[in-house]
Enzyme design. Structure first.
Site, PDB file in Angstrom:
ATOM      1  N   GLY A  85     -26.352  70.470  33.047  1.00  0.00           N
ATOM      2  CA  GLY A  85     -25.362  69.590  33.656  1.00  0.00           C
ATOM      3  C   GLY A  85     -25.240  68.256  32.949  1.00  0.00           C
ATOM      4  N   GLN A  93     -27.445  54.326  24.313  1.00  0.00           N
ATOM      5  CA  GLN A  93     -26.493  53.622  23.451  1.00  0.00           C
ATOM      6  C   GLN A  93     -27.039  53.525  22.034  1.00  0.00           C
ATOM      7  OE1 GLN A  93     -25.413  49.833  25.051  1.00  0.00           O
ATOM      8  NE2 GLN A  93     -23.965  49.323  23.425  1.00  0.00           N
ATOM      9  N   CYS A  99     -21.165  49.326  25.578  1.00  0.00           N
ATOM     10  CA  CYS A  99     -21.780  49.516  26.897  1.00  0.00           C
ATOM     11  C   CYS A  99     -20.721  49.734  27.961  1.00  0.00           C
ATOM     12  CB  CYS A  99     -22.697  48.349  27.245  1.00  0.00           C
ATOM     13  SG  CYS A  99     -21.881  46.732  27.249  1.00  0.00           S
ATOM     14  N   HIS A 255     -22.922  41.995  29.636  1.00  0.00           N
ATOM     15  CA  HIS A 255     -23.207  43.431  29.587  1.00  0.00           C
ATOM     16  C   HIS A 255     -22.448  44.147  30.689  1.00  0.00           C
ATOM     17  CE1 HIS A 255     -25.491  46.916  28.431  1.00  0.00           C
ATOM     18  NE2 HIS A 255     -26.208  46.976  29.551  1.00  0.00           N
ATOM     19  N   ASN A 279     -27.812  50.378  34.555  1.00  0.00           N
ATOM     20  CA  ASN A 279     -27.708  49.843  33.203  1.00  0.00           C
ATOM     21  C   ASN A 279     -27.531  51.014  32.241  1.00  0.00           C
ATOM     22  OD1 ASN A 279     -28.089  48.730  30.670  1.00  0.00           O
ATOM     23  ND2 ASN A 279     -29.908  47.560  31.210  1.00  0.00           N
ATOM     24  N   TRP A 281     -27.938  51.328  29.247  1.00  0.00           N
ATOM     25  CA  TRP A 281     -28.982  51.476  28.235  1.00  0.00           C
ATOM     26  C   TRP A 281     -30.009  52.526  28.650  1.00  0.00           C
ATOM     27  CZ3 TRP A 281     -30.378  45.659  26.987  1.00  0.00           C
ATOM     28  CH2 TRP A 281     -29.340  45.096  26.222  1.00  0.00           C
ATOM     29  N   GLU A 285     -34.173  46.726  34.065  1.00  0.00           N
ATOM     30  CA  GLU A 285     -33.752  46.653  35.455  1.00  0.00           C
ATOM     31  C   GLU A 285     -33.971  45.263  36.055  1.00  0.00           C
ATOM     32  OE1 GLU A 285     -35.598  49.706  37.780  1.00  0.00           O
ATOM     33  OE2 GLU A 285     -35.067  51.312  36.386  1.00  0.00           O
ATOM     34  N   ASP A 292     -37.120  48.012  42.301  1.00  0.00           N
ATOM     35  CA  ASP A 292     -37.997  49.163  42.560  1.00  0.00           C
ATOM     36  C   ASP A 292     -39.348  48.778  43.152  1.00  0.00           C
ATOM     37  OD1 ASP A 292     -35.960  50.658  41.546  1.00  0.00           O
ATOM     38  OD2 ASP A 292     -37.068  51.462  39.844  1.00  0.00           O
TER      39      ASP A 292
END
Length: 342
Positions: A85, A93, A99, A255, A279, A281, A285, A292
């Protein structure tokens, strides 16, 4: 009310993704059948494996001298267009400032129907392989079918531009090449806006909200957009530092990002509206509240924490709507084919 820019389009001008115009008059079905029958491998004379297709300003003269255009079968033993998938976590990148393009790809991976239109399923490295592929975009009021060969620019056997984390998966690199073709060259993609790519992937209707002027109800509009399967992207302002500077909070200046979800969580005596951001990239984060490893997740119920929190360094993170409006400059919402909300 937040200030908005609206991009409207003419309807039914260029057919549909299922019946697009042939870009530069190239007919994929005819070419694929012809080269497959002759057992020859296709080379696209209209976007050849050359310096002209890369364009000026991306690579130094020394780097350009080292470029070798290689087919996936020369890079790996078992090339595949798609492996398990298509996901926003598939790609990384390369040496190209696109971006904005990657953020739009990440957004459309949530919509299999759109992905199957942009990346047609009638092609592979196996059945009737002839080194030819095609992709579909909405450009200048028309759906176009863009034919490419599968040569890709490399240096020392490594792809220079967009590439997959799974070494034998090539749909992102080939999609990027097709978009570079409609733009004129790879260099023409070096800088852009998320809403341009979202529109070109969908033919949808887009609105841009300036976040420093965002009203209280913007999160509700985002929630409704998510429920209607709209696509969302955002970008950070360019500061005084060099491009792509990573701030102490983990956010990258100047960005583009994808918005991949919204949620509400309940704290004692308080409901917090959250935004999930990605992001492109694939790493890097936000490290503030609701990131997180934020301790705030210990204050919500187990169900909310289980649904929302994924402690992975994958470039995707949560932040409060307040912090989102503070750290980001604008939000793009692309409504795909339904009527534009009032």
């Amino acid at each position: 009310m937040p200030r908005a820019r609206t991009k409207r389009r003419k309807t039914d001008v260029g057919g549909s993704p299922a019946n697009p115009m042939m870009f530069l008059g190239q007919d994929f079905q005819q070419l694929q059948q012809e080269y497959s029958r002759k057992k020859e491998i296709y080379t696209d004379e209209k976007f050849p494996p050359s310096k002209r297709s890369i364009g000026a300003g991306l690579l130094s003269r020394a780097e350009m001298a080292k470029v070798v255009w290689m087919r996936p079968s020369e890079l790996v033993e078992d090339p595949c267009l798609i492996v398990d998938g298509k996901s926003r976590f598939d790609f990384s990148q390369g040496e190209l400032g696109n971006c904005w393009f990657l953020a739009a790809i990440a957004a459309i991976t949530f919509r299999k129907d759109i992905m199957d239109e942009v990346v047609p399923q009638d092609q592979s490295f196996e059945k009737d392989y002839a080194g030819i592929f095609h992709f579909r975009f909405w450009r200048n009021g028309h759906w176009v079918d863009v034919v490419i060969d599968d040569t890709l620019p490399t240096i020392d056997g490594q792809l220079i531009f967009l590439h997959c984390k799974t070494r034998n998966e090539f749909w992102p690199a080939l999609l990027e090449k097709a978009y570079a073709k409609v733009c004129g060259c790879y260099a023409a993609m070096n800088g852009g806006y998320v809403y341009n790519a979202l529109r070109d992937f969908t033919g949808g209707v887009q609105k841009t909200f300036i976040l420093c002027k965002a009203a209280e109800e913007l999160w509700d509009k985002m929630d409704q957009a998510a429920k209607n399967n709209a696509l969302m992207g955002c970008s950070t302002p360019q500061g005084a530092t060099p491009a792509n500077t990573v701030l102490p909070c983990g956010i990258v200046e100047g960005h583009a990002y994808s918005v991949t979800g919204v949620a509400k969580v309940v704290l004692p005596h308080k409901v917090v509206k959250l935004v999930r951001v990605f992001n492109p990239w694939g790493d890097g984060e936000w490290n503030g509240d609701w990131s997180d490893k934020s301790s705030l997740w210990n204050k919500v119920c187990d169900e909310d924490r289980k649904i929302c929190l994924q402690e992975k360094e994958d470039g995707e993170f949560w932040m409060s709507m307040k912090d989102f409006c503070c750290k980001y400059e604008d939000l793009d919402i692309c409504y795909v084919r339904p009527k534009l909300p009032a």
